[in-house]
Design an enzyme around this catalytic site. Structure first.
Site, PDB file in Angstrom:
ATOM      1  N   HIS A 175       0.677  59.365  64.826  1.00 17.04           N
ATOM      2  CA  HIS A 175       1.125  60.703  65.214  1.00 17.04           C
ATOM      3  C   HIS A 175       0.308  61.698  64.376  1.00 17.04           C
ATOM      4  O   HIS A 175      -0.075  61.380  63.251  1.00 17.04           O
ATOM      5  CB  HIS A 175       2.617  60.811  64.882  1.00 17.04           C
ATOM      6  CG  HIS A 175       3.289  62.067  65.349  1.00 17.04           C
ATOM      7  ND1 HIS A 175       3.133  63.276  64.711  1.00 17.04           N
ATOM      8  CD2 HIS A 175       4.145  62.301  66.382  1.00 17.04           C
ATOM      9  CE1 HIS A 175       3.861  64.196  65.327  1.00 17.04           C
ATOM     10  NE2 HIS A 175       4.489  63.626  66.354  1.00 17.04           N
TER      11      HIS A 175
ATOM     12  N   ASP B 186       5.191  55.834  58.106  1.00 13.50           N
ATOM     13  CA  ASP B 186       5.815  56.882  58.907  1.00 13.50           C
ATOM     14  C   ASP B 186       6.945  56.214  59.693  1.00 13.50           C
ATOM     15  O   ASP B 186       6.711  55.539  60.694  1.00 13.50           O
ATOM     16  CB  ASP B 186       4.768  57.501  59.833  1.00 13.50           C
ATOM     17  CG  ASP B 186       5.386  58.469  60.840  1.00 13.50           C
ATOM     18  OD1 ASP B 186       6.620  58.686  60.794  1.00 13.50           O
ATOM     19  OD2 ASP B 186       4.633  58.998  61.680  1.00 13.50           O
TER      20      ASP B 186
ATOM     21  N   GLN C 115      10.024  56.957  63.912  1.00 12.65           N
ATOM     22  CA  GLN C 115      10.485  56.281  65.125  1.00 12.65           C
ATOM     23  C   GLN C 115      11.253  54.995  64.835  1.00 12.65           C
ATOM     24  O   GLN C 115      12.086  54.579  65.628  1.00 12.65           O
ATOM     25  CB  GLN C 115       9.283  55.951  66.034  1.00 12.65           C
ATOM     26  CG  GLN C 115       8.547  57.167  66.568  1.00 12.65           C
ATOM     27  CD  GLN C 115       9.403  58.025  67.484  1.00 12.65           C
ATOM     28  OE1 GLN C 115      10.341  57.553  68.119  1.00 12.65           O
ATOM     29  NE2 GLN C 115       9.077  59.310  67.555  1.00 12.65           N
TER      30      GLN C 115
ATOM     31  N   LYS D  45      15.979  62.662  64.788  1.00 18.75           N
ATOM     32  CA  LYS D  45      15.683  61.547  65.682  1.00 18.75           C
ATOM     33  C   LYS D  45      16.734  60.442  65.547  1.00 18.75           C
ATOM     34  O   LYS D  45      16.663  59.412  66.216  1.00 18.75           O
ATOM     35  CB  LYS D  45      14.283  60.989  65.401  1.00 18.75           C
ATOM     36  CG  LYS D  45      13.166  61.964  65.756  1.00 18.75           C
ATOM     37  CD  LYS D  45      11.848  61.266  65.850  1.00 18.75           C
ATOM     38  CE  LYS D  45      10.653  62.160  65.648  1.00 18.75           C
ATOM     39  NZ  LYS D  45      10.447  63.183  66.676  1.00 18.75           N
TER      40      LYS D  45
ATOM     41  N   CYS E 251       1.518  64.341  70.516  1.00 23.69           N
ATOM     42  CA  CYS E 251       0.945  64.529  69.177  1.00 23.69           C
ATOM     43  C   CYS E 251       0.173  63.296  68.728  1.00 23.69           C
ATOM     44  O   CYS E 251       0.261  62.894  67.564  1.00 23.69           O
ATOM     45  CB  CYS E 251       2.019  64.916  68.157  1.00 23.69           C
ATOM     46  SG  CYS E 251       2.824  66.459  68.542  1.00 23.69           S
TER      47      CYS E 251
END
Lengths: 416, 189
Positions: free
Chosen positions: A130, A206, A209, A232, A374
């Site tokens: 991302h 990261d 998600q 999220k 993104c």
């Protein structure tokens, strides 16, 4: 020890927790398939934030009056809840509240990266990052001349790890998505982390998600930094977290300067506070932290293993149903359903542009996201400018997927 | 007509399926500009030849949704053969159509629209009835007709009027027009 197989989630009753799911759009029930972008909030999260504002709002870490102490306790308590959720061994010192995962990754690049990396030092990223885990490193590269390397994405949408050792040679930092927001790919983080550590590199994950959809234990994963966002995972916008091992945070210079992040200030110098407050300049998002804690409580109540089981099953259903009903007309990017894949379905439907697909789907009440998500470099690897992304959350069920396919069929008719 | 049918009118789908003036002119001599929509990743490459203050040829390339592609196709048809002043007038009129709420395009409301004051003065006309009918200008030169008159002058382009009901898509419709405006700025700089 007996293996406990958890009972499946009761989606019908879970859906009642989310007020927004009662909404209709164009006369049709809302089919929310955009949780990879932002998830919906259940009543307990909304109630916790309202209750906080109604009963004890005050600025934190300042006042000695009762409500200020209560607000501080709620804020610091949220830090512990969020840290425990990801298995942080020392949450009071290791969880930094930030605006979102993007800010967490910027913090790592700007503070840790700028302080420890030198011109020519190598940072290993992947083609599926991302922009949040790419642009901060590109900015650092512009500033101090670090060298960026990339792990490639193969035809199945998995990372090509065949030359991992060679790619890791001389690398100081590996910054990698724990789950692709485009492909759903869940790379073998533990394996990559072991190899990275063996090569002397630290690992920045990261987790924007992955954390909302799977049981996470940072100690088992072995990563050194983990970034994620509350919104999220059924929490509010405006808050996220950076987890890092305490000694790493200790070694890092401040990120933003201001109130709350100092021990002492003179006209010619300042002494920064200890982590995590060193990285939390200014009044923090207090109500949002309370909501964040309520969100992780909610997820723990559901059970992350059950959440993952439900979403893995629904992803498998979606990929199969799309193939059966739409055949070759609809392409689902990313790996086949399975344990190394999350519920992100980036779709290409004939040559209908994703913007047009999303527009038609909106008439069916279906919320999907068209665009590059993104991840422009990944779009180039995939050979497209955009996809229409349907992404699965706890509250989705097979009917949602069926409506998605109904809308896709109509788009095919309209644009044939 | 549902909103969706209003957005995806037959003219739009026709220009999407069979775009006019697709491709790239050799540059130079053609002026080449690129446009990007950072929201969706759509890209357009516009090449145009200007001779003696007149757009003698124009082509567009790139990728995008039905709205951006049909808008580019309709735009290219509309501006081919026009003088630069006429093209500027068309850009103004088209952008006004994109930004006014549809209700104010109705005859009763047209006189009062803000945009009318920007557009009312470009009473150029008298050009040929181009194949694609983008500009049936006959009676439109009269000032003071306001928004409706201007939109009539847009001819087939008026099919994109439905886009204003979908604010997110306005950027799709204006992508090629912004590129065109940039090209004119560069040419006339």
């Amino acid at each position: 020890m007996a293996t406990l197989i958890p009972a499946p989630l009761d989606i019908e009753s879970l859906r009642k927790d989310f007020p927004l799911l009662a909404r209709t759009v164009h006369g049709r029930p809302l089919v929310y398939l955009d949780s990879a972008s932002s998830s919906l909030q259940p009543r307990p999260v909304l109630a916790a934030m309202e209750q906080y504002y109604e009963t004890c709002h005050a600025n934190v870490h300042r006042g000695v009056y009762t409500t200020a102490e209560e607000a501080t306790a709620r804020y610091e308590g949220a830090r512990v809840s969020v840290g425990r959720f990801i298995g942080a061994p020392d949450p009071e010192r290791e969880i930094v509240f930030v605006k979102n995962a993007t800010e967490a990754l910027n913090l790592v690049a700007r503070s840790f990266g700028a302080a420890t990396l030198r011109r020519g030092d190598k940072v290993l990223l992947t083609e599926m990052e991302h922009h949040a885990n790419l642009v901060p490193w590109l900015m650092l590269s512009d500033q101090i001349g670090i060298e960026l390397r990339y792990l490639a994405v193969d035809a199945d949408g998995r990372l090509d790890l065949s030359n991992l050792d060679r790619k890791l040679d001389g690398v100081k930092v590996v910054a990698i998505s724990a789950m692709s927001n485009v492909l759903g790919t869940i790379p073998p983080l533990q394996e990559i982390t072991d190899a990275a550590h063996a090569a002397g590199a630290l690992v920045v994950a990261d987790g924007a998600q992955l954390v909302p959809h799977m049981p996470i234990d940072v100690q088992a994963l072995g990563v050194d930094f983990l970034a994620f966002s509350a919104h999220k995972m059924h929490g509010p916008t405006g808050i996220g977290a950076l987890w890092a091992r305490a000694e790493l945070l200790e070694s890092m210079p401040p990120f933003l300067g201001g109130g709350g992040m100092i021990l002492d200030v003179r006209l010619d110098r300042f002494v920064p506070a200890d982590p995590p407050h060193r990285f939390e300049a200014g009044t923090p998002p207090i109500a949002e932290a309370v909501g964040f804690a309520a969100a992780v409580d909610y997820l723990e109540g559901l059970g992350m293993a059950r959440v993952r089981a439900h979403e893995e099953q629904l992803t498998e259903y979606a990929i199969r149903a799309i193939a059966e009903r739409l055949g070759g007309a609809c392409r689902v990017f990313g790996p086949p359903a399975g344990p190394d894949r999350g519920g992100v379905l980036s779709l290409g439907f004939r040559d209908v542009h994703p913007h047009d697909l999303a527009q038609v789907l909106d008439q069916y009440g279906v919320c999907v996201r068209p665009g590059h998500h993104c991840a422009k470099p990944l779009m180039r690897v995939l050979g497209v400018t955009a996809t229409a992304r349907a992404s699965i959350g706890t509250y989705n069920d097979e009917r949602d997927i069926d409506t998605l396919i109904e809308g896709l069929t109509e788009a095919g008719r309209l644009f044939s | 007509m549902t909103d969706l049918e209003d957005l995806y009118r037959e003219i739009i789908l026709d220009h999407y399926r069979s775009p006019r003036n697709r491709g790239e002119l050799e540059s130079p001599p053609a002026r080449r500009v690129e446009g990007f929509n950072p929201l969706c990743g759509d890209e357009i490459v516009l090449t145009l030849l200007v001779d003696d203050d007149q757009v003698t040829d124009i082509k567009f390339a790139g990728s995008g949704c039905s709205i951006s592609q049909s808008s580019a196709s309709l735009m290219s048809s509309a501006v081919k053969g026009k003088t630069l002043d006429e093209v500027r007038g068309l850009i103004r009129t088209f952008k006004a159509m994109m930004s006014i709420h549809e209700a104010s395009l109705e005859p009763a409301a047209s006189g009062g629209s803000d945009e009318g004051s920007h557009d009312g003065h470009d009473g150029h006309d008298g050009h040929d009835g181009h194949d694609n009918g983008a500009a049936d200008a006959s009676g439109e030169a009269a000032n003071g007709l306001g928004g409706l008159g201007d939109i009539r002058r847009l001819g087939e382009l008026a099919a994109l009027q439905g886009v204003v009901k979908f604010p997110v898509r306005i950027k799709c419709a204006t992508l090629s027009w912004n590129a065109l405006a940039q090209a004119l700025d560069e040419i006339q700089a």
